[in-house]
Design a protein around this motif. Structure first.
Motif, PDB file in Angstrom:
ATOM      1  N   SER A  40      22.748  20.042  10.970  1.00 21.72           N
ATOM      2  CA  SER A  40      21.658  19.912  10.004  1.00 21.72           C
ATOM      3  C   SER A  40      21.218  18.462   9.809  1.00 21.72           C
ATOM      4  O   SER A  40      20.078  18.195   9.486  1.00 21.72           O
ATOM      5  CB  SER A  40      22.088  20.520   8.677  1.00 21.72           C
ATOM      6  OG  SER A  40      23.293  19.931   8.260  1.00 21.72           O
ATOM      7  N   LEU A  41      22.125  17.513  10.032  1.00 19.65           N
ATOM      8  CA  LEU A  41      21.739  16.116   9.838  1.00 19.65           C
ATOM      9  C   LEU A  41      20.907  15.599  11.007  1.00 19.65           C
ATOM     10  O   LEU A  41      19.926  14.882  10.824  1.00 19.65           O
ATOM     11  CB  LEU A  41      22.980  15.235   9.673  1.00 19.65           C
ATOM     12  CG  LEU A  41      23.572  15.187   8.266  1.00 19.65           C
ATOM     13  CD1 LEU A  41      24.876  14.412   8.265  1.00 19.65           C
ATOM     14  CD2 LEU A  41      22.595  14.541   7.295  1.00 19.65           C
ATOM     15  N   ILE A  43      18.877  17.066  12.858  1.00 20.68           N
ATOM     16  CA  ILE A  43      17.514  17.579  12.962  1.00 20.68           C
ATOM     17  C   ILE A  43      16.525  16.490  12.529  1.00 20.68           C
ATOM     18  O   ILE A  43      15.425  16.375  13.068  1.00 20.68           O
ATOM     19  CB  ILE A  43      17.319  18.870  12.120  1.00 20.68           C
ATOM     20  CG1 ILE A  43      15.980  19.542  12.399  1.00 20.68           C
ATOM     21  CG2 ILE A  43      17.444  18.610  10.636  1.00 20.68           C
ATOM     22  CD1 ILE A  43      15.927  20.349  13.634  1.00 20.68           C
ATOM     23  N   LEU A  44      16.935  15.648  11.592  1.00 18.05           N
ATOM     24  CA  LEU A  44      16.067  14.550  11.152  1.00 18.05           C
ATOM     25  C   LEU A  44      15.887  13.531  12.279  1.00 18.05           C
ATOM     26  O   LEU A  44      14.806  12.981  12.461  1.00 18.05           O
ATOM     27  CB  LEU A  44      16.634  13.870   9.900  1.00 18.05           C
ATOM     28  CG  LEU A  44      16.700  14.730   8.629  1.00 18.05           C
ATOM     29  CD1 LEU A  44      17.325  13.943   7.482  1.00 18.05           C
ATOM     30  CD2 LEU A  44      15.312  15.213   8.226  1.00 18.05           C
ATOM     31  N   ASP A  45      16.963  13.304  13.048  1.00 16.58           N
ATOM     32  CA  ASP A  45      16.855  12.406  14.211  1.00 16.58           C
ATOM     33  C   ASP A  45      15.869  12.974  15.225  1.00 16.58           C
ATOM     34  O   ASP A  45      15.063  12.246  15.805  1.00 16.58           O
ATOM     35  CB  ASP A  45      18.223  12.234  14.870  1.00 16.58           C
ATOM     36  CG  ASP A  45      19.171  11.428  14.010  1.00 16.58           C
ATOM     37  OD1 ASP A  45      19.412  10.265  14.330  1.00 16.58           O
ATOM     38  OD2 ASP A  45      19.633  11.963  12.997  1.00 16.58           O
ATOM     39  N   LEU A  47      13.360  14.946  14.632  1.00 12.91           N
ATOM     40  CA  LEU A  47      11.992  14.808  14.111  1.00 12.91           C
ATOM     41  C   LEU A  47      11.489  13.371  14.276  1.00 12.91           C
ATOM     42  O   LEU A  47      10.314  13.144  14.574  1.00 12.91           O
ATOM     43  CB  LEU A  47      11.948  15.213  12.629  1.00 12.91           C
ATOM     44  CG  LEU A  47      12.218  16.692  12.341  1.00 12.91           C
ATOM     45  CD1 LEU A  47      12.278  16.942  10.836  1.00 12.91           C
ATOM     46  CD2 LEU A  47      11.147  17.568  12.971  1.00 12.91           C
ATOM     47  N   TYR A  48      12.391  12.416  14.090  1.00 13.11           N
ATOM     48  CA  TYR A  48      12.030  11.007  14.275  1.00 13.11           C
ATOM     49  C   TYR A  48      11.580  10.789  15.727  1.00 13.11           C
ATOM     50  O   TYR A  48      10.540  10.172  15.990  1.00 13.11           O
ATOM     51  CB  TYR A  48      13.238  10.121  13.953  1.00 13.11           C
ATOM     52  CG  TYR A  48      12.990   8.632  14.089  1.00 13.11           C
ATOM     53  CD1 TYR A  48      12.767   7.847  12.959  1.00 13.11           C
ATOM     54  CD2 TYR A  48      12.983   8.008  15.337  1.00 13.11           C
ATOM     55  CE1 TYR A  48      12.541   6.483  13.072  1.00 13.11           C
ATOM     56  CE2 TYR A  48      12.757   6.646  15.455  1.00 13.11           C
ATOM     57  CZ  TYR A  48      12.537   5.880  14.323  1.00 13.11           C
ATOM     58  OH  TYR A  48      12.311   4.529  14.451  1.00 13.11           O
TER      59      TYR A  48
ATOM     60  N   ASP B 176      21.872  20.924   3.259  1.00 11.56           N
ATOM     61  CA  ASP B 176      21.384  20.541   4.580  1.00 11.56           C
ATOM     62  C   ASP B 176      19.922  20.099   4.462  1.00 11.56           C
ATOM     63  O   ASP B 176      19.236  20.438   3.496  1.00 11.56           O
ATOM     64  CB  ASP B 176      21.563  21.679   5.588  1.00 11.56           C
ATOM     65  CG  ASP B 176      20.630  22.823   5.325  1.00 11.56           C
ATOM     66  OD1 ASP B 176      19.437  22.691   5.605  1.00 11.56           O
ATOM     67  OD2 ASP B 176      21.106  23.858   4.816  1.00 11.56           O
ATOM     68  N   PRO B 177      19.450  19.329   5.445  1.00 12.87           N
ATOM     69  CA  PRO B 177      18.105  18.755   5.320  1.00 12.87           C
ATOM     70  C   PRO B 177      16.984  19.764   5.122  1.00 12.87           C
ATOM     71  O   PRO B 177      15.967  19.423   4.545  1.00 12.87           O
ATOM     72  CB  PRO B 177      17.934  17.998   6.640  1.00 12.87           C
ATOM     73  CG  PRO B 177      19.294  17.586   6.987  1.00 12.87           C
ATOM     74  CD  PRO B 177      20.169  18.738   6.581  1.00 12.87           C
ATOM     75  N   MET B 220      16.216   8.567   6.519  1.00 12.38           N
ATOM     76  CA  MET B 220      15.640   9.426   7.567  1.00 12.38           C
ATOM     77  C   MET B 220      14.553  10.349   7.004  1.00 12.38           C
ATOM     78  O   MET B 220      13.538  10.587   7.653  1.00 12.38           O
ATOM     79  CB  MET B 220      16.748  10.250   8.242  1.00 12.38           C
ATOM     80  CG  MET B 220      17.649   9.454   9.170  1.00 12.38           C
ATOM     81  SD  MET B 220      16.752   8.611  10.495  1.00 12.38           S
ATOM     82  CE  MET B 220      16.116   9.991  11.447  1.00 12.38           C
ATOM     83  N   LEU B 223      11.517   8.298   6.707  1.00 14.40           N
ATOM     84  CA  LEU B 223      10.931   7.964   8.005  1.00 14.40           C
ATOM     85  C   LEU B 223      10.213   9.159   8.645  1.00 14.40           C
ATOM     86  O   LEU B 223       9.150   8.994   9.246  1.00 14.40           O
ATOM     87  CB  LEU B 223      12.021   7.452   8.956  1.00 14.40           C
ATOM     88  CG  LEU B 223      12.587   6.061   8.638  1.00 14.40           C
ATOM     89  CD1 LEU B 223      13.876   5.815   9.403  1.00 14.40           C
ATOM     90  CD2 LEU B 223      11.561   4.976   8.950  1.00 14.40           C
ATOM     91  N   VAL B 224      10.792  10.348   8.530  1.00 13.35           N
ATOM     92  CA  VAL B 224      10.190  11.482   9.243  1.00 13.35           C
ATOM     93  C   VAL B 224       9.137  12.228   8.423  1.00 13.35           C
ATOM     94  O   VAL B 224       8.310  12.929   8.985  1.00 13.35           O
ATOM     95  CB  VAL B 224      11.240  12.486   9.786  1.00 13.35           C
ATOM     96  CG1 VAL B 224      12.227  11.806  10.689  1.00 13.35           C
ATOM     97  CG2 VAL B 224      11.960  13.222   8.681  1.00 13.35           C
ATOM     98  N   LYS B 258      15.466   3.625  15.666  1.00  9.30           N
ATOM     99  CA  LYS B 258      15.904   4.395  14.497  1.00  9.30           C
ATOM    100  C   LYS B 258      16.953   3.652  13.662  1.00  9.30           C
ATOM    101  O   LYS B 258      16.861   3.567  12.454  1.00  9.30           O
ATOM    102  CB  LYS B 258      16.497   5.706  15.024  1.00  9.30           C
ATOM    103  CG  LYS B 258      16.414   6.876  14.100  1.00  9.30           C
ATOM    104  CD  LYS B 258      17.094   8.093  14.721  1.00  9.30           C
ATOM    105  CE  LYS B 258      16.592   8.410  16.098  1.00  9.30           C
ATOM    106  NZ  LYS B 258      17.371   9.450  16.771  1.00  9.30           N
TER     107      LYS B 258
END
Lengths: 81, 292
Positions: A40-41, A43-45, A47-48, B176-177, B220, B223-224, B258
């Motif tokens: 889950s963490l 997923i932000l990477d 998207l980046y 979770d995100p 993050m 940023l996203v 990043k």
């Protein structure tokens, strides 16, 4: 950009950002995000990286229900990729 | 056996709450300082961590002063508990404005006043962060990650008595995100405490000049999603009197690197946190293991 081109770019992103050994060429539209060991963490990477490679910032609402690479590809195509 | 222990803890807490409820504010604060001091005496491990963190941060290098500060920080923590239990008395209706001074940056206020914009608010274990969340929820609904009590009876009791207003806890195990993204999608405030030790997936970021494993989520998400981000802190000015201050908005565009982006954002957030701690070092939770 064709669906296959988008999937191919997504493969490259995942290959570069993952420490995992796997046959990345086997990934296709039906591959689920979960099966790639993307927790889950990270997923932000992802998207980046999508933002950087495609120049498209996905909205929060758009990514909440994404399950497969094909769904990401469809979303990116819809957003002009 | 476990359920019996939970029942006993629950009953003891109810007794304690009934007692605290009868106390005047002044009496409750005196009790908190006493209990905080007692806890500091008894919990040797926490005391040692607190002392080492204070000295390691450079906030207080002289031994006797570091010990005194460590004890004051324990008393402060006990006061937060009392304030949380008594906060309903001051947060009712518009009374909170008599107790909380606002020092909110105009660009942050513009976001708070705009129903169509979300806000990521980063803070640390400084001052009374629960009060901050409750006050901010007067502007927009606030969601924050919280840890559930091990005792479900105690958890339920605290849920009933602690005023939440428009604060929605997100259980830590479920944070979770996608849950966090849903908060931003609803144009609410996502409040994150960014000074917790990141046991996995964290990035070492300088905090008081020493690398500390840090969860990157706040940076993050900014940023996203490009959601506005700021730092906030709620310091105690006196008994049930607080000041809620924020930094201006932090706007960092992704550069393609990043790690460097995350570090730059946290350099700013940590500079703000270090600044408020330096001004009131006894209002920081020095007892948590920030550097491991």
């Amino acid at each position: 950009m064709s669906d296959e081109s988008i999937i191919s770019k997504l493969r490259d992103i995942l290959r570069e950002s993952s420490a995992e050994e796997r046959d990345w060429n086997r990934l296709d539209g039906g591959t689920t995000i979960q099966s790639l060991g993307i927790d889950s963490l990270t997923i932000l990477d992802l998207l980046y990286d999508i933002d950087q490679v495609f120049g498209i910032t996905l909205e929060a609402a758009e990514v909440i229900d994404i399950v497969t690479l094909g769904e990401i590809a469809a979303l990116l195509k819809q957003r002009g990729a | 056996m476990k359920s019996l222990r939970h029942l006993l803890e629950y009953q003891l807490l109810r007794l304690a709450l009934a007692f605290i409820d009868k106390l005047s504010l002044d009496g409750a604060y005196r009790l908190a300082r006493g209990l905080g001091g007692l806890w500091w005496q008894i919990d040797r491990d926490r005391r040692r961590v607190s002392y080492e963190n204070i000295r390691g941060s450079g906030i207080e290098t002289e031994s006797s002063r570091a010990i005194l500060l460590s004890r004051k920080a324990a008393e402060h923590f006990a006061m937060i508990v009392i304030e949380s239990l008594k906060s309903a008395e001051i947060l009712d209706g518009d009374h909170w404005r008599e107790h909380v001074r606002l020092d909110i940056s105009p660009d942050v206020m513009a976001v708070l006043d705009d129903p169509g914009r979300a806000l990521i608010m980063a803070s640390g274990h400084f001052g009374n962060w629960e009060m901050a969340a409750q006050v901010l929820s007067r502007f927009k609904p606030v969601a924050g990650i919280t840890r559930r009590m091990n005792n479900p009876r105690v958890e339920e009791l605290l849920r009933q008595i602690k005023p939440r207003y428009r604060f929605h806890p997100i259980p830590k195990y479920d944070a979770d995100p996608t849950r966090l993204l849903a908060v931003l999608e609803k144009h609410e405030i996502l409040a994150l405490l960014t000074d917790q030790h990141a046991s996995s997936g964290g990035v070492p970021i300088e905090f008081f000049g020493r690398p500390a494993a840090t969860y990157t989520t706040a940076a993050m998400l900014h940023l996203v999603t490009r959601t506005p981000l700021c730092f906030a802190a709620c310091r105690r000015l006196g008994p049930m009197r607080f000041e809620l201050e924020t930094s201006p908005l932090i706007d960092h565009r992704p550069s393609g690197d990043k790690r460097s982006d995350v570090r730059a954002i946290f350099a700013t957030l940590n500079a703000h946190l270090e600044d408020v701690i330096r001004r009131d070092p006894d209002q920081y939770a020095w007892g948590h293991r920030r550097w491991r």
